[in-house]
Design a protein around this motif. Structure first.
Motif, PDB file in Angstrom:
ATOM      1  N   MET A  58       0.833  -1.195   0.000  1.00 49.37           N
ATOM      2  CA  MET A  58       0.000   0.000   0.000  1.00 49.37           C
ATOM      3  C   MET A  58       0.871   1.250   0.000  1.00 49.37           C
ATOM      4  O   MET A  58       0.629   2.210   0.708  1.00 49.37           O
ATOM      5  CB  MET A  58      -0.922   0.003   1.231  1.00 49.37           C
ATOM      6  N   LEU A  59       1.946   1.251  -0.811  1.00 46.72           N
ATOM      7  CA  LEU A  59       2.892   2.359  -0.823  1.00 46.72           C
ATOM      8  C   LEU A  59       2.208   3.637  -1.277  1.00 46.72           C
ATOM      9  O   LEU A  59       1.615   3.706  -2.352  1.00 46.72           O
ATOM     10  CB  LEU A  59       4.059   2.024  -1.760  1.00 46.72           C
ATOM     11  N   GLY A  60       2.324   4.658  -0.454  1.00 48.75           N
ATOM     12  CA  GLY A  60       1.774   5.956  -0.792  1.00 48.75           C
ATOM     13  C   GLY A  60       0.268   6.021  -0.806  1.00 48.75           C
ATOM     14  O   GLY A  60      -0.301   7.018  -1.256  1.00 48.75           O
ATOM     15  N   THR A  61      -0.424   4.994  -0.338  1.00 49.73           N
ATOM     16  CA  THR A  61      -1.876   4.982  -0.354  1.00 49.73           C
ATOM     17  C   THR A  61      -2.421   5.689   0.870  1.00 49.73           C
ATOM     18  O   THR A  61      -2.029   5.381   1.995  1.00 49.73           O
ATOM     19  CB  THR A  61      -2.401   3.536  -0.375  1.00 49.73           C
ATOM     20  N   ALA A  62      -3.302   6.653   0.643  1.00 52.04           N
ATOM     21  CA  ALA A  62      -3.928   7.327   1.771  1.00 52.04           C
ATOM     22  C   ALA A  62      -4.743   6.313   2.568  1.00 52.04           C
ATOM     23  O   ALA A  62      -5.396   5.445   2.020  1.00 52.04           O
ATOM     24  CB  ALA A  62      -4.831   8.454   1.264  1.00 52.04           C
ATOM     25  N   ARG A  63      -4.652   6.417   3.869  1.00 54.57           N
ATOM     26  CA  ARG A  63      -5.342   5.511   4.793  1.00 54.57           C
ATOM     27  C   ARG A  63      -4.927   4.054   4.576  1.00 54.57           C
ATOM     28  O   ARG A  63      -5.728   3.126   4.691  1.00 54.57           O
ATOM     29  CB  ARG A  63      -6.861   5.645   4.652  1.00 54.57           C
ATOM     30  N   GLY A  64      -3.662   3.846   4.230  1.00 51.97           N
ATOM     31  CA  GLY A  64      -3.188   2.490   3.967  1.00 51.97           C
ATOM     32  C   GLY A  64      -3.293   1.571   5.163  1.00 51.97           C
ATOM     33  O   GLY A  64      -3.375   0.352   5.006  1.00 51.97           O
ATOM     34  N   ALA A  65      -3.320   2.128   6.389  1.00 51.22           N
ATOM     35  CA  ALA A  65      -3.379   1.286   7.587  1.00 51.22           C
ATOM     36  C   ALA A  65      -4.699   0.543   7.708  1.00 51.22           C
ATOM     37  O   ALA A  65      -4.789  -0.447   8.447  1.00 51.22           O
ATOM     38  CB  ALA A  65      -3.155   2.142   8.833  1.00 51.22           C
ATOM     39  N   MET A  66      -5.731   1.005   7.003  1.00 52.79           N
ATOM     40  CA  MET A  66      -7.035   0.348   7.137  1.00 52.79           C
ATOM     41  C   MET A  66      -7.103  -0.973   6.381  1.00 52.79           C
ATOM     42  O   MET A  66      -8.029  -1.753   6.569  1.00 52.79           O
ATOM     43  CB  MET A  66      -8.154   1.267   6.654  1.00 52.79           C
ATOM     44  N   TYR A  67      -6.138  -1.252   5.508  1.00 47.49           N
ATOM     45  CA  TYR A  67      -6.181  -2.468   4.697  1.00 47.49           C
ATOM     46  C   TYR A  67      -5.349  -3.578   5.344  1.00 47.49           C
ATOM     47  O   TYR A  67      -4.138  -3.459   5.480  1.00 47.49           O
ATOM     48  CB  TYR A  67      -5.655  -2.189   3.291  1.00 47.49           C
ATOM     49  N   ARG A  68      -6.036  -4.664   5.708  1.00 51.62           N
ATOM     50  CA  ARG A  68      -5.320  -5.826   6.225  1.00 51.62           C
ATOM     51  C   ARG A  68      -4.699  -6.647   5.099  1.00 51.62           C
ATOM     52  O   ARG A  68      -3.704  -7.311   5.295  1.00 51.62           O
ATOM     53  CB  ARG A  68      -6.266  -6.724   7.030  1.00 51.62           C
ATOM     54  N   GLY A  69      -5.314  -6.607   3.931  1.00 55.80           N
ATOM     55  CA  GLY A  69      -4.814  -7.376   2.801  1.00 55.80           C
ATOM     56  C   GLY A  69      -5.942  -7.738   1.866  1.00 55.80           C
ATOM     57  O   GLY A  69      -7.016  -7.130   1.879  1.00 55.80           O
ATOM     58  N   CYS A  70      -5.691  -8.743   1.042  1.00 54.14           N
ATOM     59  CA  CYS A  70      -6.670  -9.200   0.056  1.00 54.14           C
ATOM     60  C   CYS A  70      -7.162 -10.592   0.443  1.00 54.14           C
ATOM     61  O   CYS A  70      -6.353 -11.479   0.762  1.00 54.14           O
ATOM     62  CB  CYS A  70      -6.048  -9.224  -1.337  1.00 54.14           C
ATOM     63  N   LEU A  71      -8.482 -10.763   0.423  1.00 56.30           N
ATOM     64  CA  LEU A  71      -9.087 -12.071   0.697  1.00 56.30           C
ATOM     65  C   LEU A  71      -9.494 -12.686  -0.637  1.00 56.30           C
ATOM     66  O   LEU A  71     -10.509 -12.309  -1.222  1.00 56.30           O
ATOM     67  CB  LEU A  71     -10.302 -11.912   1.612  1.00 56.30           C
ATOM     68  N   PRO A  72      -8.692 -13.618  -1.167  1.00 53.17           N
ATOM     69  CA  PRO A  72      -9.001 -14.178  -2.493  1.00 53.17           C
ATOM     70  C   PRO A  72     -10.155 -15.172  -2.434  1.00 53.17           C
ATOM     71  O   PRO A  72     -10.335 -15.879  -1.444  1.00 53.17           O
ATOM     72  CB  PRO A  72      -7.693 -14.871  -2.889  1.00 53.17           C
ATOM     73  N   ASN A  73     -10.922 -15.205  -3.501  1.00 57.26           N
ATOM     74  CA  ASN A  73     -12.002 -16.176  -3.619  1.00 57.26           C
ATOM     75  C   ASN A  73     -12.318 -16.352  -5.097  1.00 57.26           C
ATOM     76  O   ASN A  73     -12.828 -15.433  -5.743  1.00 57.26           O
ATOM     77  CB  ASN A  73     -13.249 -15.717  -2.854  1.00 57.26           C
ATOM     78  N   ALA A  74     -11.979 -17.516  -5.637  1.00 56.25           N
ATOM     79  CA  ALA A  74     -12.142 -17.754  -7.067  1.00 56.25           C
ATOM     80  C   ALA A  74     -13.608 -17.770  -7.476  1.00 56.25           C
ATOM     81  O   ALA A  74     -13.953 -17.415  -8.599  1.00 56.25           O
ATOM     82  CB  ALA A  74     -11.481 -19.082  -7.453  1.00 56.25           C
ATOM     83  N   GLU A  75     -14.508 -18.173  -6.560  1.00 58.67           N
ATOM     84  CA  GLU A  75     -15.921 -18.289  -6.900  1.00 58.67           C
ATOM     85  C   GLU A  75     -16.651 -16.962  -6.750  1.00 58.67           C
ATOM     86  O   GLU A  75     -17.438 -16.577  -7.615  1.00 58.67           O
ATOM     87  CB  GLU A  75     -16.591 -19.341  -5.998  1.00 58.67           C
TER      88      GLU A  75
END
Length: 360
Positions: free
Chosen positions: A143-160
């Motif tokens: 989350m380089l340079g992203t405003a409010r980057g601390a709010m993102y824990r990550g990505c939850l993948p789901n193929a379906e």
């Protein structure tokens, strides 16, 4: 002649002991993984999909008539009276600087989230589904340079169901923003909401329900619903299955029997099934899916709004699923009128299903 079933139970054979040990360890790992499983709410804002842990969300509601606020602006859209407590409502898309939503305005919802000891409403374009996850499923993202980057824990993948940006609810806002929006509304409008708070104390306990549609409005106790999955997933239909069985679907490495409720109750087929969803329920260790027309919202209602099902609803003939219902919910509508939803009676439904399967 040697009995193979007894041979594999000989305890002093090293290969047998090793095989049993591996089986026990595999069972233990499955048990631990299930014990660590959690649920999250997936929702859409500005065409992007996000997710919040279920424990962070206190309530999901249709957008009510918001009360005017002195903080009204680009972010704050007003406040709502949540059982006597004034809760500020923030436009989550404006907060993230997302593109304006292009969906149906009727799909918009307010997520009431807990941030520390405070409550805040997030205005989102739509709530998509409830999905299980494990903390190890969340993939870190830069989350380089992203405003409010601390709010993102990550990505939850789901193929379906599609990938979601998983949010950390305690980092959505800064301490100063929480104090201004939450404490500010409470300080300014607590007196105005006091009468509602006093009335709420007389109502009694509340329960959470998942509202869905099947020709008419329905609701199910949220504790009965394990998962909501899309209708367009891969389904296997073995030959000889009863007509009401849509097929078998793999959900979380477990086969689920999917029941078409319209076929089960002899209802007319739905022409457009793009909005259909499958509710995964569990009964005595066995999971089954119910095909519904759509999932509407999540309701939090007091027990006083549960009523016995009117006799007229139970005599409409075999093509009305409401004949298997014993209770209804009276849901306050936005226009002041009450919307009546039939409460799913799992035991009665299963009795009807067994009768159909037994006679097939």
């Amino acid at each position: 002649m040697l009995d193979a079933a007894r041979l594999v139970r000989i305890d002093n054979v090293p290969q047998v002991r090793a095989h049993a040990s591996v089986a026990r360890e595999a069972w233990r790992m499955r048990f631990l993984r299930q014990a660590q499983g959690r649920k999250c709410i997936s929702f859409t804002v500005g065409g992007l999909r996000f997710a919040l842990a279920m424990e962070a969300i206190q309530e999901i509601m249709r957008v009510p008539a918001l009360q005017p606020s002195v903080m009204l602006g680009r972010l704050c859209k007003g406040w709502l009276n949540l059982r006597g407590a004034p809760v500020g409502v923030v436009d989550f898309g404006a907060l993230l600087q997302c593109a304006p939503g292009t969906g149906d305005p009727d799909d918009a919802r307010v997520l009431v989230v807990r941030i520390g000891d405070e409550q805040m409403g997030l205005l989102v374009d739509a709530v998509d589904d409830i999905r299980p996850y494990f903390d190890t499923d969340i993939l870190p993202i830069p989350m380089l340079g992203t405003a409010r980057g601390a709010m993102y824990r990550g990505c939850l993948p789901n193929a379906e169901l599609g990938d979601s940006l998983f949010l950390a609810h305690d980092a959505l806002f800064s301490d100063a923003e929480v104090a201004e929006i939450c404490a500010g509304h409470r300080r300014l409008y607590a007196a105005e909401a006091g009468a509602a708070r006093a009335a709420e104390k007389k109502v009694g306990a509340r329960r959470v329900y998942l509202a869905f549609s099947l020709d008419t409005g329905w609701a199910a106790d949220i504790g009965q619903v394990r998962e909501i999955v899309g209708f367009d997933g891969p389904v296997t239909r073995p030959p000889g299955m009863p007509e009401c069985v849509h097929g078998m679907m793999q959900v979380r490495q477990q086969m689920v029997c999917v029941i078409d409720l319209r076929t089960l109750y002899g209802m007319a087929p739905l022409e457009d099934r793009s909005g259909c969803r499958i509710l995964v329920l569990e009964h005595e260790g066995e999971r089954f899916g119910l095909v519904v027309d759509r999932v509407d919202t999540i309701l939090s209602l007091p027990d006083s709004q549960r009523r016995p099902s009117p006799q007229l609803l139970r005599v409409n003939g075999p093509e009305d699923m409401r004949r298997d219902a014993a209770e209804v919910l009276e849901v306050p509508g936005e226009d002041g009128r009450e919307d009546v939803r039939t409460l799913l009676d799992k035991e009665r439904f299963l009795a009807t299903l067994r009768g159909q399967l037994g006679g097939a």
